[in-house]
Each structure stands twice: as C-alpha cells, then as structure tokens.
Design a protein around this motif. Structure first.
Motif, PDB file in Angstrom:
ATOM      1  N   LEU A 119       0.831  -1.202   0.000  1.00 46.47           N
ATOM      2  CA  LEU A 119       0.000   0.000   0.000  1.00 46.47           C
ATOM      3  C   LEU A 119       0.871   1.259   0.000  1.00 46.47           C
ATOM      4  O   LEU A 119       0.600   2.205  -0.749  1.00 46.47           O
ATOM      5  CB  LEU A 119      -0.930  -0.004   1.210  1.00 46.47           C
ATOM      6  CG  LEU A 119      -1.863   1.198   1.314  1.00 46.47           C
ATOM      7  CD1 LEU A 119      -2.823   1.205   0.141  1.00 46.47           C
ATOM      8  CD2 LEU A 119      -2.614   1.163   2.630  1.00 46.47           C
ATOM      9  N   SER A 120       1.914   1.290   0.782  1.00 47.39           N
ATOM     10  CA  SER A 120       2.788   2.460   0.820  1.00 47.39           C
ATOM     11  C   SER A 120       3.582   2.623  -0.476  1.00 47.39           C
ATOM     12  O   SER A 120       4.060   3.705  -0.791  1.00 47.39           O
ATOM     13  CB  SER A 120       3.739   2.364   2.015  1.00 47.39           C
ATOM     14  OG  SER A 120       4.595   1.249   1.860  1.00 47.39           O
ATOM     15  N   ARG A 121       3.690   1.557  -1.204  1.00 42.55           N
ATOM     16  CA  ARG A 121       4.400   1.595  -2.474  1.00 42.55           C
ATOM     17  C   ARG A 121       3.633   2.387  -3.532  1.00 42.55           C
ATOM     18  O   ARG A 121       4.213   2.998  -4.409  1.00 42.55           O
ATOM     19  CB  ARG A 121       4.584   0.153  -2.919  1.00 42.55           C
ATOM     20  CG  ARG A 121       5.488  -0.070  -4.028  1.00 42.55           C
ATOM     21  CD  ARG A 121       5.667  -1.558  -4.154  1.00 42.55           C
ATOM     22  NE  ARG A 121       6.249  -1.910  -5.420  1.00 42.55           N
ATOM     23  CZ  ARG A 121       6.439  -3.134  -5.821  1.00 42.55           C
ATOM     24  NH1 ARG A 121       6.057  -4.134  -5.066  1.00 42.55           N
ATOM     25  NH2 ARG A 121       6.983  -3.365  -6.965  1.00 42.55           N
ATOM     26  N   TYR A 122       2.292   2.407  -3.436  1.00 44.17           N
ATOM     27  CA  TYR A 122       1.458   3.083  -4.412  1.00 44.17           C
ATOM     28  C   TYR A 122       0.980   4.460  -3.946  1.00 44.17           C
ATOM     29  O   TYR A 122       0.512   5.257  -4.752  1.00 44.17           O
ATOM     30  CB  TYR A 122       0.244   2.226  -4.758  1.00 44.17           C
ATOM     31  CG  TYR A 122       0.622   0.932  -5.427  1.00 44.17           C
ATOM     32  CD1 TYR A 122       1.147   0.935  -6.708  1.00 44.17           C
ATOM     33  CD2 TYR A 122       0.478  -0.282  -4.774  1.00 44.17           C
ATOM     34  CE1 TYR A 122       1.512  -0.242  -7.335  1.00 44.17           C
ATOM     35  CE2 TYR A 122       0.835  -1.461  -5.383  1.00 44.17           C
ATOM     36  CZ  TYR A 122       1.345  -1.435  -6.660  1.00 44.17           C
ATOM     37  OH  TYR A 122       1.711  -2.605  -7.278  1.00 44.17           O
ATOM     38  N   VAL A 123       1.076   4.751  -2.680  1.00 45.63           N
ATOM     39  CA  VAL A 123       0.581   6.023  -2.149  1.00 45.63           C
ATOM     40  C   VAL A 123       1.468   7.181  -2.597  1.00 45.63           C
ATOM     41  O   VAL A 123       0.959   8.249  -2.993  1.00 45.63           O
ATOM     42  CB  VAL A 123       0.486   5.963  -0.606  1.00 45.63           C
ATOM     43  CG1 VAL A 123       0.177   7.334  -0.025  1.00 45.63           C
ATOM     44  CG2 VAL A 123      -0.574   4.967  -0.183  1.00 45.63           C
ATOM     45  N   ALA A 124       2.747   7.028  -2.598  1.00 41.04           N
ATOM     46  CA  ALA A 124       3.664   8.119  -2.958  1.00 41.04           C
ATOM     47  C   ALA A 124       3.467   8.573  -4.405  1.00 41.04           C
ATOM     48  O   ALA A 124       3.341   9.780  -4.654  1.00 41.04           O
ATOM     49  CB  ALA A 124       5.097   7.706  -2.695  1.00 41.04           C
ATOM     50  N   PRO A 125       3.407   7.686  -5.408  1.00 41.35           N
ATOM     51  CA  PRO A 125       3.177   8.158  -6.775  1.00 41.35           C
ATOM     52  C   PRO A 125       1.800   8.808  -6.963  1.00 41.35           C
ATOM     53  O   PRO A 125       1.657   9.778  -7.709  1.00 41.35           O
ATOM     54  CB  PRO A 125       3.294   6.901  -7.637  1.00 41.35           C
ATOM     55  CG  PRO A 125       4.061   5.932  -6.822  1.00 41.35           C
ATOM     56  CD  PRO A 125       3.757   6.260  -5.399  1.00 41.35           C
ATOM     57  N   VAL A 126       0.791   8.301  -6.259  1.00 40.72           N
ATOM     58  CA  VAL A 126      -0.549   8.882  -6.362  1.00 40.72           C
ATOM     59  C   VAL A 126      -0.545  10.290  -5.770  1.00 40.72           C
ATOM     60  O   VAL A 126      -1.116  11.228  -6.341  1.00 40.72           O
ATOM     61  CB  VAL A 126      -1.599   7.981  -5.675  1.00 40.72           C
ATOM     62  CG1 VAL A 126      -2.935   8.690  -5.547  1.00 40.72           C
ATOM     63  CG2 VAL A 126      -1.757   6.682  -6.444  1.00 40.72           C
ATOM     64  N   LEU A 127       0.085  10.467  -4.637  1.00 48.90           N
ATOM     65  CA  LEU A 127       0.176  11.798  -4.027  1.00 48.90           C
ATOM     66  C   LEU A 127       1.002  12.757  -4.890  1.00 48.90           C
ATOM     67  O   LEU A 127       0.666  13.935  -5.016  1.00 48.90           O
ATOM     68  CB  LEU A 127       0.773  11.707  -2.623  1.00 48.90           C
ATOM     69  CG  LEU A 127      -0.127  11.088  -1.558  1.00 48.90           C
ATOM     70  CD1 LEU A 127       0.613  10.985  -0.231  1.00 48.90           C
ATOM     71  CD2 LEU A 127      -1.409  11.872  -1.398  1.00 48.90           C
ATOM     72  N   ALA A 128       2.058  12.262  -5.516  1.00 47.54           N
ATOM     73  CA  ALA A 128       2.867  13.108  -6.399  1.00 47.54           C
ATOM     74  C   ALA A 128       2.054  13.544  -7.612  1.00 47.54           C
ATOM     75  O   ALA A 128       2.085  14.712  -8.024  1.00 47.54           O
ATOM     76  CB  ALA A 128       4.123  12.364  -6.827  1.00 47.54           C
ATOM     77  N   ALA A 129       1.293  12.630  -8.208  1.00 44.53           N
ATOM     78  CA  ALA A 129       0.458  12.975  -9.360  1.00 44.53           C
ATOM     79  C   ALA A 129      -0.630  13.967  -8.971  1.00 44.53           C
ATOM     80  O   ALA A 129      -0.937  14.904  -9.711  1.00 44.53           O
ATOM     81  CB  ALA A 129      -0.158  11.709  -9.954  1.00 44.53           C
ATOM     82  N   ALA A 130      -1.206  13.801  -7.799  1.00 43.39           N
ATOM     83  CA  ALA A 130      -2.231  14.732  -7.324  1.00 43.39           C
ATOM     84  C   ALA A 130      -1.628  16.114  -7.091  1.00 43.39           C
ATOM     85  O   ALA A 130      -2.253  17.136  -7.404  1.00 43.39           O
ATOM     86  CB  ALA A 130      -2.868  14.201  -6.049  1.00 43.39           C
ATOM     87  N   GLY A 131      -0.430  16.164  -6.561  1.00 41.77           N
ATOM     88  CA  GLY A 131       0.238  17.454  -6.343  1.00 41.77           C
ATOM     89  C   GLY A 131       0.563  18.161  -7.647  1.00 41.77           C
ATOM     90  O   GLY A 131       0.388  19.370  -7.773  1.00 41.77           O
ATOM     91  N   ILE A 132       1.018  17.415  -8.634  1.00 38.13           N
ATOM     92  CA  ILE A 132       1.310  18.008  -9.940  1.00 38.13           C
ATOM     93  C   ILE A 132       0.026  18.512 -10.594  1.00 38.13           C
ATOM     94  O   ILE A 132      -0.017  19.601 -11.169  1.00 38.13           O
ATOM     95  CB  ILE A 132       2.044  16.993 -10.839  1.00 38.13           C
ATOM     96  CG1 ILE A 132       3.448  16.728 -10.299  1.00 38.13           C
ATOM     97  CG2 ILE A 132       2.100  17.475 -12.274  1.00 38.13           C
ATOM     98  CD1 ILE A 132       4.177  15.605 -10.982  1.00 38.13           C
ATOM     99  N   GLY A 133      -1.033  17.731 -10.503  1.00 36.94           N
ATOM    100  CA  GLY A 133      -2.311  18.156 -11.068  1.00 36.94           C
ATOM    101  C   GLY A 133      -2.839  19.415 -10.399  1.00 36.94           C
ATOM    102  O   GLY A 133      -3.357  20.321 -11.061  1.00 36.94           O
TER     103      GLY A 133
END
Length: 80
Positions: free
Chosen positions: A4-18
């Motif tokens: 779960l922690s492996r996928y949270v960081a890229p999702v949060l990064a994409a949300a921040g960029i958006g």
C-alpha cells in the motif's frame, strides 16, 4: 502494508502536480491593440510594442508586364 505504501507516494505526487497545474495563473501577456490608422494597428504588452500595417485595397486591376507597365521589346515588322 508494504504494498500500500508503495502506491501512495506516486498517487500523491500525481495529485500534487495536477493541483499545481490547475492553480497556476493564466499567462497575462494578452496584447492591448489600438487602431492608429485605416490599415495600421499598434499592439502593446508589458515590455514590448508591435506595429502591424497592411497595404490598402487595390481598386484598379493590374494586368501585369505584357499588357501594361514594365519593359516592352519591339521586334517590328510583323504582319507586313
């Protein structure tokens, strides 16, 4: 939990960029244009100015070189 922690960081990064793209201000470089003559426009932005002119409309036809204007060369004696 490790997966779960492996996928949270890229999702949060994409949300921040958006969010950064959406919140970014639009470019304020839209020119303010003024007509200063019948065929002349002056456009200004923050640090530059541009003058655009166009030729007037031609009211009489231009037939080009062989039928008017230009250089004519006579060979003479045709039809005698």
């Amino acid at each position: 939990m490790k997966s779960l922690s492996r996928y949270v960081a890229p999702v949060l990064a994409a949300a921040g960029i958006g969010a950064a793209i959406v919140a970014a201000p639009a470019a304020a470089a839209a020119p303010q244009c003024t007509n200063i003559g019948p065929n002349t426009t002056q456009c200004q932005t923050n640090g530059s100015s541009q003058i655009v002119t166009s030729p007037s409309v031609q009211t009489s036809p231009y037939w080009g070189w062989p039928w008017g204007g230009g250089i004519s060369i006579s060979l003479g004696g045709w039809g005698k």
